[in-house]
Design an enzyme around this catalytic site. Structure first.
Site, PDB file in Angstrom:
ATOM      1  N   HIS A  53       0.850  -1.206   0.000  1.00 44.04           N
ATOM      2  CA  HIS A  53       0.000   0.000   0.000  1.00 44.04           C
ATOM      3  C   HIS A  53       0.883   1.252   0.000  1.00 44.04           C
ATOM      4  CE1 HIS A  53      -3.162  -2.588   2.294  1.00 44.04           C
ATOM      5  NE2 HIS A  53      -3.614  -2.412   1.072  1.00 44.04           N
ATOM      6  N   LYS A  77     -16.090  -6.962   4.596  1.00 44.77           N
ATOM      7  CA  LYS A  77     -15.103  -8.040   4.650  1.00 44.77           C
ATOM      8  C   LYS A  77     -15.100  -8.809   5.971  1.00 44.77           C
ATOM      9  CE  LYS A  77     -11.576  -6.891   1.270  1.00 44.77           C
ATOM     10  NZ  LYS A  77     -10.215  -6.382   1.071  1.00 44.77           N
ATOM     11  N   ARG A 127      -1.827  -5.819  -8.549  1.00 45.72           N
ATOM     12  CA  ARG A 127      -0.609  -6.592  -8.278  1.00 45.72           C
ATOM     13  C   ARG A 127      -0.404  -7.669  -9.319  1.00 45.72           C
ATOM     14  NH1 ARG A 127      -2.771  -7.891  -2.400  1.00 45.72           N
ATOM     15  NH2 ARG A 127      -4.537  -8.150  -3.782  1.00 45.72           N
ATOM     16  N   SER A 165      -3.059  -7.671   2.880  1.00 46.26           N
ATOM     17  CA  SER A 165      -3.353  -7.540   4.314  1.00 46.26           C
ATOM     18  C   SER A 165      -3.784  -8.886   4.886  1.00 46.26           C
ATOM     19  CB  SER A 165      -4.468  -6.514   4.535  1.00 46.26           C
ATOM     20  OG  SER A 165      -4.078  -5.258   4.060  1.00 46.26           O
TER      21      SER A 165
HETATM   22  O1  PNS Z   1      -9.190  -2.830   0.209  1.00 50.90           O
HETATM   23  P1  PNS Z   1     -10.378  -3.249  -0.589  1.00 50.90           P
HETATM   24  O2  PNS Z   1     -11.281  -4.091   0.261  1.00 50.90           O
HETATM   25  O3  PNS Z   1     -10.011  -3.931  -1.868  1.00 50.90           O
HETATM   26  O4  PNS Z   1     -11.193  -1.919  -0.972  1.00 50.90           O
HETATM   27  C1  PNS Z   1     -12.468  -2.009  -1.546  1.00 50.90           C
HETATM   28  C2  PNS Z   1     -13.127  -0.617  -1.611  1.00 50.90           C
HETATM   29  C3  PNS Z   1     -13.153   0.030  -0.250  1.00 50.90           C
HETATM   30  C4  PNS Z   1     -12.352   0.252  -2.567  1.00 50.90           C
HETATM   31  C5  PNS Z   1     -14.567  -0.814  -2.170  1.00 50.90           C
HETATM   32  O5  PNS Z   1     -15.203  -1.818  -1.438  1.00 50.90           O
HETATM   33  C6  PNS Z   1     -15.406   0.443  -2.104  1.00 50.90           C
HETATM   34  O6  PNS Z   1     -15.122   1.417  -2.765  1.00 50.90           O
HETATM   35  N1  PNS Z   1     -16.465   0.418  -1.285  1.00 50.90           N
HETATM   36  C7  PNS Z   1     -17.360   1.546  -1.108  1.00 50.90           C
HETATM   37  C8  PNS Z   1     -18.759   1.209  -1.556  1.00 50.90           C
HETATM   38  C9  PNS Z   1     -18.931   1.501  -3.027  1.00 50.90           C
HETATM   39  O7  PNS Z   1     -18.714   2.586  -3.513  1.00 50.90           O
HETATM   40  N2  PNS Z   1     -19.360   0.470  -3.796  1.00 50.90           N
HETATM   41  C10 PNS Z   1     -19.585   0.606  -5.215  1.00 50.90           C
HETATM   42  C11 PNS Z   1     -18.322   0.465  -6.031  1.00 50.90           C
HETATM   43  S1  PNS Z   1     -18.051  -1.188  -6.503  1.00 50.90           S
END
Ligand code: PNS
Length: 194
Positions: A53, A77, A127, A165
């Site tokens: 990150h 999650k 990645r 993570s």
């Molecule tokens: O670290 P991650 O879990 O891969 O991050 C995922 C994240 C936080 C980027 C994604 O879940 C997110 O943007 N969630 C907010 C809800 C949202 O906007 N959902 C619609 C887009 S798919």
């Protein structure tokens, strides 16, 4: 000379004529030569922050004017190891040396948070090919929700391509050494949890 440059630039942009940001009368809605500051959001769960990150944050901070690392508060999650407050503290400490990077939390839709922040872009890391499908779906969904918001993909350093993570937590809980893969303060916090 100036005219030549302008002519050349206009020619090279002629393919934009069919695009929505071309007004059809010879000028773009974002005029050439005008400085734009680009603010981007780097969203994620960050449970916990890894060197992968951080590598991406450093790369992104070189490309955009302002980068906000944004922790999703209502992650789907499951139960996180670190609270949102703990994750925010760790990220804020890690990005402190980078003047144009800040850390925040958000809830709800990413596009809404980006709009509130006046951000034009979302930064995400890829990645490996395995990340691509999930990232592509999210990027397309976000574009559907807000066509003005662009997603920028960057690749972390090769040495972090296998770091996640989830793996960090798993390896640490089984007694593995993760010191080369997360910032020192994360190792301390992992130890404090065990
Ligand atoms: O670290 P991650 O879990 O891969 O991050 C995922 C994240 C936080 C980027 C994604 O879940 C997110 O943007 N969630 C907010 C809800 C949202 O906007 N959902 C619609 C887009 S798919």
């Amino acid at each position: 000379m100036d005219e030549q440059i302008v002519g050349k630039t206009t020619n090279s942009l002629s393919f934009l004529a069919s695009q929505e940001f071309w007004d059809g009368a010879g000028s773009v809605r974002y005029p050439l030569g005008v400085m734009h500051t680009v603010k981007a959001i780097y969203p994620g769960t960050f449970d916990p922050l890894t060197n992968g990150h951080l590598d991406l944050i450093a790369r992104g901070a070189k490309i955009v004017d302002e980068l906000v690392v944004a922790i999703l508060r209502n992650s789907e999650k499951g139960t996180p190891l670190f609270s949102v407050a703990e994750r925010l503290e760790m990220i804020a400490e890690a990005v402190a040396p980078l003047a144009n990077v800040s850390a925040m939390t958000f809830d709800g839709l990413l596009v809404d948070f980006a709009r509130q922040q006046g951000a034009k872009a979302v930064l995400r890391g890829i990645r490996a090919i395995s990340d691509y499908e999930y990232e592509f779906q999210m990027a397309m969904m976000n574009r559907k929700l807000d066509p003005e918001l662009e997603t920028l993909f960057m690749m972390p350093a090769e040495k972090y391509t296998y770091v996640s993570s989830r793996l960090i937590k798993g390896v640490f809980q089984l007694g593995g050494d993760v010191t080369a893969l997360v910032p020192p303060m994360v190792v301390e916090r992992l130890k404090a949890k065990s």
